[in-house]
Design an enzyme around this catalytic site. Structure first.
Site: not given
Length: 456
Positions: A321-323, A456
């Site tokens: 989800w962060h990248g 993000f």
């Protein structure tokens, strides 16, 4: 637009604040906050305002359809359909090229073409806002709102639009319903206090550390063993003061408009164990993943093995989800493994002296941030290698960074979170707030650095 910029501090915020408290009706304030949210967002790139509006309208309509559905099966169908729409948008803009590039590496003959896709800022956050809304409506935890501008205000609220905290509709529904109330002195004092502390964290501490760590990583090949450790430590403190500073400012802005934004940090570097760390770090994300993913997967209701698989899977998804980068996949997997080990070894870990357990937790978190910060997996592993002396060069950290890391370590282990401050609320304390804001503005020195979580 960023909170620590002249245009926000001296134009956008004062204008919206004055107009908001000049308007008297609930509907007028909804419209103002919605428009200001889109202006705030469009200042970065107006083309993606339509994408956010589309996602908002789909979930708003889905809420009404779910609310009117006659059977649980019909509710579930509307909910799943809407979540799929949201995830498709997020997946296309954020992960298409990542998976296409990965396929090119393993099967170039069948890989789809790479596209020139711009990642819409904040899409990960407002997608989670809309998903939580339709899931909560389907579960009966909240009634669907009939007021489109109330819902658009919720999704586009500029205080937490592009970097969180991830706020659920039911958490601020009461404040949205009472948004036409008169200003309250206590909330205004809290708003200014939180905003000033957050701004100081960002521009005085986080940006000062960044100005020392970034040049070291730019000359990564020459980094010494001590320099590698101090770069990791410096980034550990930079990330905390940057993101917790942003969260404090978001909370403060919420108070200025009569909306209580929930707590997002609670002294995470004082955690005893990785499970405790995730209950203190980015609380809105970890609780979102727990409530809408971990529990949906079965949580801990299907035995120890399935519990461990669920924990690892949730952390892997949380990392992704962060990248869209393998560094985040490894970082998420690393924390998933740590969570599993933390659960399995609890009886033994609980016998450790608390200070040793806390610092041991801090150490494994620092190692994890190497993957979070590194631009690629080769860089991350080379960085870890330098930390144990493999491939280390001669570039040490500047003395100023050593001092900042030492002071930050003492601060995160002794000072309370902003939520535990007792902000003075009398008029006589106004000069104190003004001094804090002035100090932060002097450190800004005309610059407006972007918050780390904007990516993000």
């Amino acid at each position: 637009m960023v909170f620590n910029s002249d245009v926000f501090l001296f134009a956008f915020l004062p204008v919206v604040f004055v107009l908001f408290w000049t308007l008297r009706t609930r509907q007028a304030r909804y419209v103002l906050l919605t428009l200001s949210g889109y202006v705030f967002y469009g200042y970065w790139d107006w083309r993606f305002c339509g994408l956010m509006l589309f996602s908002s309208l789909v979930s708003f309509a889905a809420g009404l359809l779910i609310d009117r559905a006659r059977t649980p099966r019909e509710k579930r169908a509307w909910m799943i359909g809407t979540v799929l729409v949201d995830l498709t948008l997020l997946g296309f803009f954020k992960y298409y090229n990542f998976f296409a590039d990965t396929l090119h590496s393993v099967a170039p003959g069948i890989a789809p073409p790479l596209l020139n896709i711009i990642l819409p800022i904040g899409i990960s956050f407002y997608t989670f806002h809309t998903i939580s809304y339709v899931v909560d409506v389907a579960a009966g935890r909240v009634r669907a709102t009939r007021n489109i501008f109330e819902y658009l205000t919720y999704v586009s609220l500029f205080s937490q639009l592009v970097a969180g905290p991830i706020v659920r509709f039911r958490q601020i529904e009461e404040d949205l319903e009472r948004i036409d109330k008169r200003p309250q002195a206590d909330q205004m004092a809290l708003g200014v206090g939180f905003f000033a502390v957050g701004l100081i964290k960002k521009v005085v501490v986080a940006d000062s550390i960044a100005r020392l760590v970034d040049p070291m990583l730019a000359d990564f090949g020459n980094l010494s063993m001590a320099g590698a450790w101090l770069a990791a430590l410096g980034y550990t403190f930079q990330l905390y003061y940057d993101f917790s500073g942003y969260s404090d400012m978001a909370v403060g802005l919420g108070y200025l408009f009569g909306i209580r934004i929930p707590q997002n940090f609670n002294a995470p570097y004082q955690a005893l164990g990785i499970g405790d760390f995730w209950r203190r770090w980015h609380i809105s994300l970890s609780s979102w993943l727990r409530d809408y993913l971990y529990i949906a997967l079965g949580g801990n209701r299907r035995g120890p093995t399935r519990t461990n698989v669920n924990l690892a899977l949730v952390m892997l998804i949380g990392g992704l989800w962060h990248g869209a980068n393998w560094t985040f996949v490894v970082w998420g997997t690393y924390h998933g493994l740590l969570l599993v080990l933390d659960r399995a070894w609890q009886p033994w870990l609980q016998r450790w002296p608390p200070l040793l357990y806390r610092w041991g937790t801090f150490l494994v978190v620092v190692i994890g941030w190497v993957f979070f910060r590194a631009e690629s997996l080769p860089m991350a592993f080379a960085w870890l290698g330098k930390m144990v002396g493999v491939g280390a060069g001669a570039l040490d950290a500047p003395t100023t960074l050593v001092a900042l890391c030492a002071l930050s370590f003492v601060a995160v282990n002794t000072l309370p979170e902003t939520w535990h401050f007792r902000f003075p609320r009398g008029v006589r304390s106004a000069p104190l707030y003004a001094l804090g804001l002035l100090l932060a503005y002097v450190f800004m020195n005309g610059a407006s650095s972007t918050f780390l979580y904007y990516q993000f």
